[in-house]
Design an enzyme around this catalytic site. Structure first.
Site, short mmCIF file in Angstrom:
data_model
loop_
_atom_site.label_atom_id
_atom_site.label_comp_id
_atom_site.label_asym_id
_atom_site.label_seq_id
_atom_site.Cartn_x
_atom_site.Cartn_y
_atom_site.Cartn_z
N THR A 6 -1.25 -0.84 -4.43
CA THR A 6 -2.16 0.28 -4.61
C THR A 6 -1.57 1.52 -3.95
OG1 THR A 6 -3.35 -0.10 -2.53
CG2 THR A 6 -4.17 -1.25 -4.49
N MET A 62 5.42 1.45 -3.56
CA MET A 62 6.61 2.04 -4.16
C MET A 62 7.83 1.13 -3.99
SD MET A 62 6.13 6.00 -2.91
CE MET A 62 4.47 6.66 -2.78
N GLU A 65 0.84 -1.19 0.00
CA GLU A 65 0.00 0.00 0.00
C GLU A 65 0.88 1.24 0.00
OE1 GLU A 65 -4.09 -1.17 2.39
OE2 GLU A 65 -2.49 -0.19 3.50
N CYS A 66 0.65 2.15 -0.93
CA CYS A 66 1.31 3.45 -0.98
C CYS A 66 2.84 3.27 -0.91
CB CYS A 66 0.78 4.36 0.11
SG CYS A 66 1.13 6.12 -0.18
N GLY A 67 3.47 3.59 0.23
CA GLY A 67 4.91 3.43 0.32
C GLY A 67 5.34 2.00 0.09
#
Length: 436
Positions: free
Chosen positions: A427, A332, A327-329
């Protein structure tokens, strides 16, 4: 029977969190059991609440959650003496389009629970106008009751007197007035957020805030205006399927943004959570059947993550046989590369083709509704997931198959679709709930 109150304000940055923490600790000093909640998608404040009360706090969100879910989560305060629900932004601030049970506004929670609102008013640069603002908020929406106000950052006794007189004339109770006292302000940092676990002196800060508020606020009056509350039976619990039976969860300073109610729901469903630290160069537990990388601050630790060969190789080996979701970080870090704010490009794990950059900051903020094109751990293709996105990264490349069709709160389709490749998915939004 508990006493329920909502702590809100006309806007962000007025002092809601500081007052909530101070009241919670001050009531604890009186021997009361205090439960805190957070209205809205902010995942930072619940950790501060827990530090102040000694009890875990959770988010309640009218845009993402139905009434039964909110009722279930609020029931955690059934054995408390006082329940404080801290709002987000201004009292009536939400999104334009209604979600599951509201717009995400704090006022939705206040009306739903029947709890009166304590407004934090910062009258800096004004006097009688502060009373006009409070009166406007009091009268704006039927069903939302105002208990009274606490004035924050009052400049002088004369200033306080002017504001108090105007509020009294408007029939609004003033519980207290806090002179400017910078020492009790909670610090801000990257993204404007600071985590409770990053504050070694958090207990002392909260104690000082509690002492200061107890000197200037009539705590007895605040309690008198609180609503007597007994939790109503919820039709059902929080309907969550855990992503696996044994969940390897990245958990350290770079991976810390996950909603507390999600972890509780996973455990309540019988899942075992196995934390590991990518920053300590740890790989996910080999006995786990799924790996979950939450959001956090990977951009502040990108060099270390890139250098931690054991973590990266262990995660790649894990993903050959079992699902990995970020999720998010965390998304990435599952990608190919991350460029930090100084323009330095760091190689990530390469499980997905995503490449992100913080060299040119661009804020992405808001609720998200995603319809999955492919499954993720715990959720099947076609599931409708509600979440919240907040980051400053720019997508350089997102070459993999889209994971979902993602809409913002207005219904507009956005480019941050998430990605899928093999057993890896990711995501940009943080999951709050699945539509039933």
């Amino acid at each position: 029977m508990a006493a329920g109150l909502v702590i809100s304000a006309p806007a962000s940055g007025v002092g809601k969190t500081t007052l909530t923490l101070a009241l919670a600790r001050a009531f604890r000093h009186r021997g009361l059991n205090v439960q805190c909640l957070k209205s809205g998608p902010d995942y930072i404040d619940p950790a501060f609440h827990a530090a102040a009360t000694g009890r875990a706090s959770v988010n309640v969100d009218s845009w993402a959650m139905d009434r039964e879910t909110i009722a279930h989560l609020v029931r955690r305060g059934a054995d408390a003496d006082v329940v404080l629900a801290e709002g987000s932004m201004g009292l009536f601030d939400g999104v334009a389009a209604r979600g599951v049970s509201g717009t995400g506004a704090t006022a939705d929670i206040a009306e739903m629970l029947g709890w009166p609102v304590v407004l934090v008013i910062d009258p800096s640069g004004q006097a009688q106008t502060a009373a006009a603002i409070a009166a406007g908020l009091r009268d704006y929406r039927a069903g939302v009751r105002l208990a009274g106000v606490v004035l924050n950052r009052v400049a002088s006794p004369r200033h306080e007197d002017l504001v108090r007189r105007a509020l009294n004339d408007a029939g609004i109770a003033v519980f207290g007035a806090l002179p400017r006292h910078a020492e009790i302000s909670l610090p801000k940092r990257h993204l404007g957020l600071v985590q409770a676990e990053e504050q070694a002196e958090i207990g002392k800060l909260i104690d000082e805030a509690a002492r200061f508020v107890a000197e200037h606020v009539d705590l007895d009056a605040v309690l008198r205006f609180a609503a007597n509350w007994s939790p109503q039976p919820a039709a059902s619990g929080f309907n969550v399927t855990p992503p696996g039976q044994r969940i390897a969860l990245a958990r350290d300073a770079a991976f810390s943004f996950v909603y507390p109610h999600m972890l509780e729901a996973w455990r309540a469903a019988g899942a075992d959570i196995l934390p590991f630290s990518p920053l300590a160069d740890e790989a996910p537990d080999a006995s786990a059947d799924v790996c979950w990388l939450p959001g956090g601050y990977p951009e502040l630790h990108a060099g270390k993550i890139a250098a931690n060969a054991r973590f990266r190789s262990g995660l790649r080996a894990f993903a050959e046989m079992r699902p990995v979701h970020g999720e998010c970080g965390g998304y990435m870090v599952l990608g190919t590369a991350l460029t930090d704010a100084d323009g330095i490009r760091h190689e990530m794990t390469g499980l997905l083709g995503l490449e992100t950059s913080f060299a040119k900051r661009r804020m992405h903020l808001g609720y998200r509704l995603a319809e999955l094109a492919a499954p993720i751990p715990g959720h099947q293709a076609g599931a409708r997931l509600r979440g919240h996105e907040f980051h400053y990264s720019t997508i350089v490349a997102q070459p993999d198959k889209p994971l979902a069709v993602v809409h913002d709160a207005t219904g507009a389709v956005i480019a941050e679709t998430g990605s899928q490749r093999g057993r890896a998915t990711g995501t940009f939004f943080h999951l709050i709930a699945e539509d039933r």
